[in-house]
Write a protein that holds these residues in place. Structure first.
Motif, PDB file in Angstrom:
ATOM      1  N   LEU A 143      11.622   0.869  -7.703  1.00  0.00           N
ATOM      2  CA  LEU A 143       9.890   1.415  -8.012  1.00  0.00           C
ATOM      3  C   LEU A 143       8.714   2.634  -8.577  1.00  0.00           C
ATOM      4  O   LEU A 143       7.618   2.592  -9.064  1.00  0.00           O
ATOM      5  N   LEU A 144       9.492   3.585  -9.044  1.00  0.00           N
ATOM      6  CA  LEU A 144       9.182   5.154  -9.115  1.00  0.00           C
ATOM      7  C   LEU A 144       8.244   4.395 -10.782  1.00  0.00           C
ATOM      8  O   LEU A 144       7.805   5.242 -10.936  1.00  0.00           O
ATOM      9  N   ALA A 145       9.215   3.583 -11.369  1.00  0.00           N
ATOM     10  CA  ALA A 145       9.015   3.512 -12.707  1.00  0.00           C
ATOM     11  C   ALA A 145       8.098   2.219 -12.494  1.00  0.00           C
ATOM     12  O   ALA A 145       7.054   2.899 -13.204  1.00  0.00           O
ATOM     13  N   LEU A 146       7.996   1.382 -11.610  1.00  0.00           N
ATOM     14  CA  LEU A 146       6.729   0.945 -11.472  1.00  0.00           C
ATOM     15  C   LEU A 146       5.442   0.909 -10.999  1.00  0.00           C
ATOM     16  O   LEU A 146       4.365   0.802 -12.331  1.00  0.00           O
ATOM     17  N   THR A 147       5.813   2.188 -10.122  1.00  0.00           N
ATOM     18  CA  THR A 147       4.484   2.976  -9.978  1.00  0.00           C
ATOM     19  C   THR A 147       3.557   3.869 -11.345  1.00  0.00           C
ATOM     20  O   THR A 147       2.894   3.512 -11.495  1.00  0.00           O
ATOM     21  N   VAL A 148       4.403   4.291 -12.139  1.00  0.00           N
ATOM     22  CA  VAL A 148       3.809   5.106 -13.090  1.00  0.00           C
ATOM     23  C   VAL A 148       3.749   4.500 -13.842  1.00  0.00           C
ATOM     24  O   VAL A 148       2.499   4.799 -14.413  1.00  0.00           O
ATOM     25  N   ILE A 149       4.094   3.590 -14.426  1.00  0.00           N
ATOM     26  CA  ILE A 149       3.213   2.149 -15.042  1.00  0.00           C
ATOM     27  C   ILE A 149       2.433   1.568 -14.834  1.00  0.00           C
ATOM     28  O   ILE A 149       1.680   1.838 -15.443  1.00  0.00           O
ATOM     29  N   ASP A 150       2.309   0.895 -13.976  1.00  0.00           N
ATOM     30  CA  ASP A 150       0.767   0.724 -12.964  1.00  0.00           C
ATOM     31  C   ASP A 150      -0.316   1.676 -13.005  1.00  0.00           C
ATOM     32  O   ASP A 150      -1.426   1.294 -13.610  1.00  0.00           O
ATOM     33  N   LEU A 151      -0.039   3.091 -12.743  1.00  0.00           N
ATOM     34  CA  LEU A 151      -1.101   4.331 -13.026  1.00  0.00           C
ATOM     35  C   LEU A 151      -1.107   4.384 -14.683  1.00  0.00           C
ATOM     36  O   LEU A 151      -2.882   3.982 -14.685  1.00  0.00           O
ATOM     37  N   ASP A 152      -0.569   4.384 -15.267  1.00  0.00           N
ATOM     38  CA  ASP A 152      -0.669   3.997 -16.888  1.00  0.00           C
ATOM     39  C   ASP A 152      -1.035   3.071 -17.539  1.00  0.00           C
ATOM     40  O   ASP A 152      -2.360   3.183 -18.275  1.00  0.00           O
ATOM     41  N   GLU A 153      -1.152   1.911 -16.993  1.00  0.00           N
ATOM     42  CA  GLU A 153      -1.110   0.634 -18.020  1.00  0.00           C
ATOM     43  C   GLU A 153      -1.789  -0.233 -16.697  1.00  0.00           C
ATOM     44  O   GLU A 153      -2.589  -0.985 -17.878  1.00  0.00           O
ATOM     45  N   GLN A 154      -2.230  -0.463 -15.306  1.00  0.00           N
ATOM     46  CA  GLN A 154      -2.253  -1.327 -14.888  1.00  0.00           C
ATOM     47  C   GLN A 154      -1.669  -2.610 -15.123  1.00  0.00           C
ATOM     48  O   GLN A 154      -1.898  -4.027 -15.383  1.00  0.00           O
ATOM     49  N   LEU A 155      -0.081  -2.301 -15.354  1.00  0.00           N
ATOM     50  CA  LEU A 155       0.423  -3.785 -15.146  1.00  0.00           C
ATOM     51  C   LEU A 155       2.436  -2.983 -15.360  1.00  0.00           C
ATOM     52  O   LEU A 155       2.412  -2.215 -14.720  1.00  0.00           O
ATOM     53  N   LEU A 156       2.378  -4.431 -14.276  1.00  0.00           N
ATOM     54  CA  LEU A 156       3.753  -3.817 -13.441  1.00  0.00           C
ATOM     55  C   LEU A 156       4.855  -5.525 -14.044  1.00  0.00           C
ATOM     56  O   LEU A 156       4.735  -5.980 -13.957  1.00  0.00           O
ATOM     57  N   PRO A 157       5.036  -4.346 -15.017  1.00  0.00           N
ATOM     58  CA  PRO A 157       6.584  -5.579 -15.698  1.00  0.00           C
ATOM     59  C   PRO A 157       7.884  -6.459 -15.124  1.00  0.00           C
ATOM     60  O   PRO A 157       7.615  -5.751 -14.288  1.00  0.00           O
ATOM     61  N   ASP A 158       7.539  -7.627 -15.975  1.00  0.00           N
ATOM     62  CA  ASP A 158       8.502  -8.716 -15.266  1.00  0.00           C
ATOM     63  C   ASP A 158       9.683  -8.259 -15.745  1.00  0.00           C
ATOM     64  O   ASP A 158      10.580  -8.636 -14.776  1.00  0.00           O
ATOM     65  N   GLN A 159      10.072  -7.422 -16.015  1.00  0.00           N
ATOM     66  CA  GLN A 159      11.826  -6.878 -16.852  1.00  0.00           C
ATOM     67  C   GLN A 159      11.903  -5.977 -15.881  1.00  0.00           C
ATOM     68  O   GLN A 159      13.300  -5.674 -15.431  1.00  0.00           O
ATOM     69  N   LEU A 160      11.020  -5.385 -14.760  1.00  0.00           N
ATOM     70  CA  LEU A 160      11.437  -4.510 -13.595  1.00  0.00           C
ATOM     71  C   LEU A 160      11.581  -5.663 -12.222  1.00  0.00           C
ATOM     72  O   LEU A 160      12.713  -5.291 -11.848  1.00  0.00           O
ATOM     73  N   THR A 161      10.270  -5.873 -12.651  1.00  0.00           N
ATOM     74  CA  THR A 161       9.791  -6.565 -10.631  1.00  0.00           C
ATOM     75  C   THR A 161      11.603  -7.751 -10.931  1.00  0.00           C
ATOM     76  O   THR A 161      11.666  -8.397  -9.489  1.00  0.00           O
ATOM     77  N   LEU A 162      11.278  -8.978 -11.736  1.00  0.00           N
ATOM     78  CA  LEU A 162      12.185 -10.633 -11.216  1.00  0.00           C
ATOM     79  C   LEU A 162      12.917  -8.954 -11.326  1.00  0.00           C
ATOM     80  O   LEU A 162      14.017 -10.369 -10.206  1.00  0.00           O
ATOM     81  N   PHE A 262      -3.271  -1.561  -7.575  1.00  0.00           N
ATOM     82  CA  PHE A 262      -2.283  -1.769  -6.460  1.00  0.00           C
ATOM     83  C   PHE A 262      -0.800  -1.661  -5.941  1.00  0.00           C
ATOM     84  O   PHE A 262      -0.633  -1.493  -5.152  1.00  0.00           O
ATOM     85  N   GLY A 263      -0.254  -1.696  -7.181  1.00  0.00           N
ATOM     86  CA  GLY A 263       1.403  -1.257  -7.072  1.00  0.00           C
ATOM     87  C   GLY A 263       1.585  -0.219  -6.590  1.00  0.00           C
ATOM     88  O   GLY A 263       2.693   0.136  -5.853  1.00  0.00           O
ATOM     89  N   PRO A 264       0.665   1.216  -7.017  1.00  0.00           N
ATOM     90  CA  PRO A 264       1.712   2.171  -6.760  1.00  0.00           C
ATOM     91  C   PRO A 264       1.401   2.314  -4.993  1.00  0.00           C
ATOM     92  O   PRO A 264       2.464   3.123  -4.324  1.00  0.00           O
ATOM     93  N   TYR A 265       0.891   1.717  -3.964  1.00  0.00           N
ATOM     94  CA  TYR A 265       0.439   1.985  -3.153  1.00  0.00           C
ATOM     95  C   TYR A 265       1.441   0.540  -2.287  1.00  0.00           C
ATOM     96  O   TYR A 265       1.988   0.857  -1.265  1.00  0.00           O
ATOM     97  N   LEU A 266       1.762  -0.314  -2.525  1.00  0.00           N
ATOM     98  CA  LEU A 266       2.422  -1.619  -2.160  1.00  0.00           C
ATOM     99  C   LEU A 266       3.970  -0.829  -2.195  1.00  0.00           C
ATOM    100  O   LEU A 266       4.471  -1.361  -1.770  1.00  0.00           O
ATOM    101  N   ALA A 267       3.902   0.254  -3.924  1.00  0.00           N
ATOM    102  CA  ALA A 267       5.739   0.689  -3.833  1.00  0.00           C
ATOM    103  C   ALA A 267       6.263   1.311  -2.389  1.00  0.00           C
ATOM    104  O   ALA A 267       7.018   1.583  -2.385  1.00  0.00           O
ATOM    105  N   ALA A 268       4.726   2.261  -2.273  1.00  0.00           N
ATOM    106  CA  ALA A 268       5.046   3.429  -0.800  1.00  0.00           C
ATOM    107  C   ALA A 268       5.219   2.676   0.281  1.00  0.00           C
ATOM    108  O   ALA A 268       6.088   2.942   0.787  1.00  0.00           O
ATOM    109  N   ALA A 269       4.711   1.823  -0.108  1.00  0.00           N
ATOM    110  CA  ALA A 269       4.664   0.856   1.664  1.00  0.00           C
ATOM    111  C   ALA A 269       5.937   0.307   1.923  1.00  0.00           C
ATOM    112  O   ALA A 269       6.358   1.072   2.518  1.00  0.00           O
ATOM    113  N   GLY A 270       5.910   0.121   0.634  1.00  0.00           N
ATOM    114  CA  GLY A 270       7.904  -1.053   0.853  1.00  0.00           C
ATOM    115  C   GLY A 270       8.697   0.361   1.287  1.00  0.00           C
ATOM    116  O   GLY A 270       9.939  -0.504   1.495  1.00  0.00           O
TER     117      GLY A 270
END
Length: 291
Positions: A143-162, A262-270
């Protein structure tokens, strides 16, 4: 089965140290994964155009880009030595500057390391030295990696989520966080609920309100925590997003048309739901008289 007293006593300190080390590795993932994805996309586009493209290295299960080349200063190319790569401490000893060219080092690097160490401690203090803590740490770091990547690139990579979706389903085969049926329904409902919102929003406005990575991230929490936690996560993430968005508009004059990840907010809530979701749901039911 209760953890050994010695293990239980050591676990918080080990969690902090491991969290700091993993945080340092996450900085590499955050920087290099989007670049690798861009390079793969450029290679695929060149192939479609019939152009020759030098194939990207693909060793060690395709993770070679995380290992090679070694980290260097982006300003002067100075190779980062082992003593310069100690989480947080090296940044402080170097006073936030490259040891060679004295260019400033981004404060985000020690910040990610410190947050990783602190939240790892929170997880272990909550779950103790248990399998649930070990799995929760894996989820936290993802989640931490996804949060920062989404803040930088507005991207949540499948390599992490799946992989996180599959991990959530696997650990619940024996009901680590919830029963398997709830996990399967949760993963499905998590994805489809935001997908439906996306489709309705696009139908009404002609614009896309969120990305497919958001659907997959909510599916991650459904797989880990079950469908019962999804309403809480959606509500919390929406509240956090609304507060942050309004604050940015008011304090910084941010354009309302600019997309906000929206990813960082989902990550924090989760993450909140992972640790305290049951207590929050129970308190809500008692407050409304539904319990």
């Amino acid at each position: 089965m209760p953890a050994d007293p010695v293990v239980a006593a050591i676990a918080p300190y080990a969690a902090v140290l491991l969290g700091l080390v993993i945080g340092s590795f996450l900085n590499v993932v955050i920087l290099r994964l989007p670049r690798r994805m861009q390079a793969e996309l450029a290679e695929a586009c060149a192939d479609l155009r019939g152009e020759h493209a030098e194939p990207l290295p693909n060793r060690w299960f395709g993770l070679d880009y995380l290992i090679s080349p070694p980290s260097t200063c982006p300003h002067c190319g100075h190779a980062i030595s082992a003593w310069e790569n100690i989480p947080v401490l090296s940044y402080l000893l170097l006073r936030g500057r490259c040891s060679d060219c004295k260019s400033p080092i981004g404060v985000r690097y020690p910040l990610v390391e410190a947050i990783s160490g602190l939240l790892s401690l929170v997880v272990v203090l909550h779950f103790g030295a248990t399998p649930a803590a070990a799995v929760s740490l894996l989820l936290l770091w993802g989640l931490l990696a996804l949060t920062v990547i989404d803040l930088d690139e507005q991207l949540l990579p499948d390599q992490l989520t799946l992989p996180l979706v599959w991990l959530g389903l696997l650990v619940n085969i024996n009901g680590l966080f919830t029963d398997l049926g709830s996990a399967v329904i949760g993963a499905t409902a998590g994805y489809l609920s935001l997908w439906l919102v996306f489709q309705v929003f696009r139908l009404l406005t002609g614009r896309e309100g969120m990305g497919y990575g958001d659907f997959k991230l909510l599916a991650v929490f459904g797989a880990f925590l079950g469908w019962q936690m999804l309403p809480l996560i959606v509500l919390l993430s929406s509240l956090i997003g609304a507060v942050v968005g309004i604050t940015l508009v008011v304090t910084r004059g941010r354009d309302r048309q600019l997309p906000i990840p929206f990813g960082p907010y989902l990550a924090a809530a989760g993450f909140v739901a992972l640790l305290w979701g049951e207590q929050i749901n129970r308190a809500y039911l008692q407050l409304t008289g539904l319990a």
